[in-house]
Design an enzyme around this catalytic site. Structure first.
Site, PDB file in Angstrom:
ATOM      1  N   CYS A  42       0.156  10.761   3.700  1.00  0.00           N
ATOM      2  CA  CYS A  42      -1.049   9.935   3.527  1.00  0.00           C
ATOM      3  C   CYS A  42      -0.700   8.454   3.515  1.00  0.00           C
ATOM      4  CB  CYS A  42      -1.737  10.258   2.203  1.00  0.00           C
ATOM      5  SG  CYS A  42      -2.299  11.938   2.103  1.00  0.00           S
ATOM      6  N   ASP A  62     -26.892   6.078  14.553  1.00  0.00           N
ATOM      7  CA  ASP A  62     -28.084   6.840  14.143  1.00  0.00           C
ATOM      8  C   ASP A  62     -27.796   7.734  12.927  1.00  0.00           C
ATOM      9  OD1 ASP A  62     -26.393   8.683  15.293  1.00  0.00           O
ATOM     10  OD2 ASP A  62     -27.795   9.378  16.834  1.00  0.00           O
TER      11      ASP A  62
HETATM   12  C1  BEZ Z   1       1.371  14.215   2.113  1.00  0.00           C
HETATM   13  O1  BEZ Z   1       0.468  13.388   2.256  1.00  0.00           O
HETATM   14  O2  BEZ Z   1       2.538  13.888   2.292  1.00  0.00           O
HETATM   15  C2  BEZ Z   1       1.069  15.639   1.743  1.00  0.00           C
HETATM   16  C3  BEZ Z   1       0.013  15.932   0.924  1.00  0.00           C
HETATM   17  C4  BEZ Z   1      -0.226  17.265   0.588  1.00  0.00           C
HETATM   18  C5  BEZ Z   1       0.571  18.273   1.113  1.00  0.00           C
HETATM   19  C6  BEZ Z   1       1.615  17.947   1.956  1.00  0.00           C
HETATM   20  C7  BEZ Z   1       1.869  16.625   2.281  1.00  0.00           C
END
Ligand code: BEZ
Length: 224
Positions: free
Chosen positions: A46, A140
């Site tokens: 992330c 929309d």
């Molecule tokens: C990550 O963002 O690294 C991650 C999050 C949950 C499970 C596996 C990876």
């Protein structure tokens, strides 16, 4: 039970975000929107994704697309994690904040309502984490595209930008974009369009590929 379908009006939810409370439709205004979810704060994949999204934010702005992220932690965690994201992804002191808000869905209400949970990924208390969802919403307020990746597979934000280009082109012109299309490439004439209509709509010409079936459905025209 089907979740959100293409063409559905996207829910006008209220949420706490890193830039204050929002009502989603008001936040979008007359822009396009992209909502992308993340499994958890302080996670490695992330962190790379949010950094890439931040670096591409000018490209999304150019296309009048408002970005918003979602993760199932609280605002305090979001603010703390943002510092890590910026430190990992930005040149020193080049950016002091993310160019889009992060929704604090710490009760998982939106994650459940929008069908975003990944049944295979759980936190340390056994609660499911959010999958990597992408929703692209038109001016929309209708859902134009959705992608759903498991938590363990990071997304390709260049591809997300590419599909925005296709969605915006095909929302205004009766064309379709072929495999791996990018702006500037030829586009395809939709199968529902007659030869006469195609000839009058595309004055730059329509090239039809001869095929063993003899059917004339593989029709290209220059990028409009
Ligand atoms: C990550 O963002 O690294 C991650 C999050 C949950 C499970 C596996 C990876």
């Amino acid at each position: 039970m089907p979740g959100l379908l293409l063409g559905d009006v996207f829910p006008d939810f209220e949420a706490e975000t890193t830039t204050g409370k929002i009502k989603f439709h008001e936040y979008l205004g007359d822009s396009w929107g992209i909502l992308f979810s993340h499994p958890k704060d302080y996670t490695p994949v992330c962190t790379t994704e949010l950094g890439r999204a931040a670096r591409l934010s000018e490209e999304f702005s150019k296309r009048k697309v408002k970005m918003i992220a979602l993760s199932i932690d609280c605002l305090e965690d979001h603010h703390g994690w943002t510092k890590d994201i910026l430190a990992y992804n930005c040149e020193e002191s080049a950016c002091s904040s993310l160019p889009f808000p992060i929704i604090a869905d710490y009760k998982r209400e939106l994650a459940v309502a929008l069908g975003m949970l990944d049944p295979d990924e759980k936190d340390k208390d056994g609660m499911p984490l959010t999958a990597r969802c992408v929703f692209i919403i038109g001016p929309d307020k209708k859902l134009k595209l959705s992608l759903l990746y498991p938590a363990t597979t990071g997304r390709n934000f260049d591809e997300i930008l590419r599909v925005v280009d296709s969605l915006q082109l095909t929302s205004g012109k009766r064309v379709a974009t072929p495999v791996d299309w990018k702006p500037g490439d030829c586009v395809m004439v939709p199968p529902s369009m007659s030869e006469e209509e195609a000839a009058s709509l595309f004055p730059d010409g329509v090239y039809t590929k001869d095929l063993p079936s003899g059917k004339k459905y593989l029709r290209y025209t220059p990028w409009p």
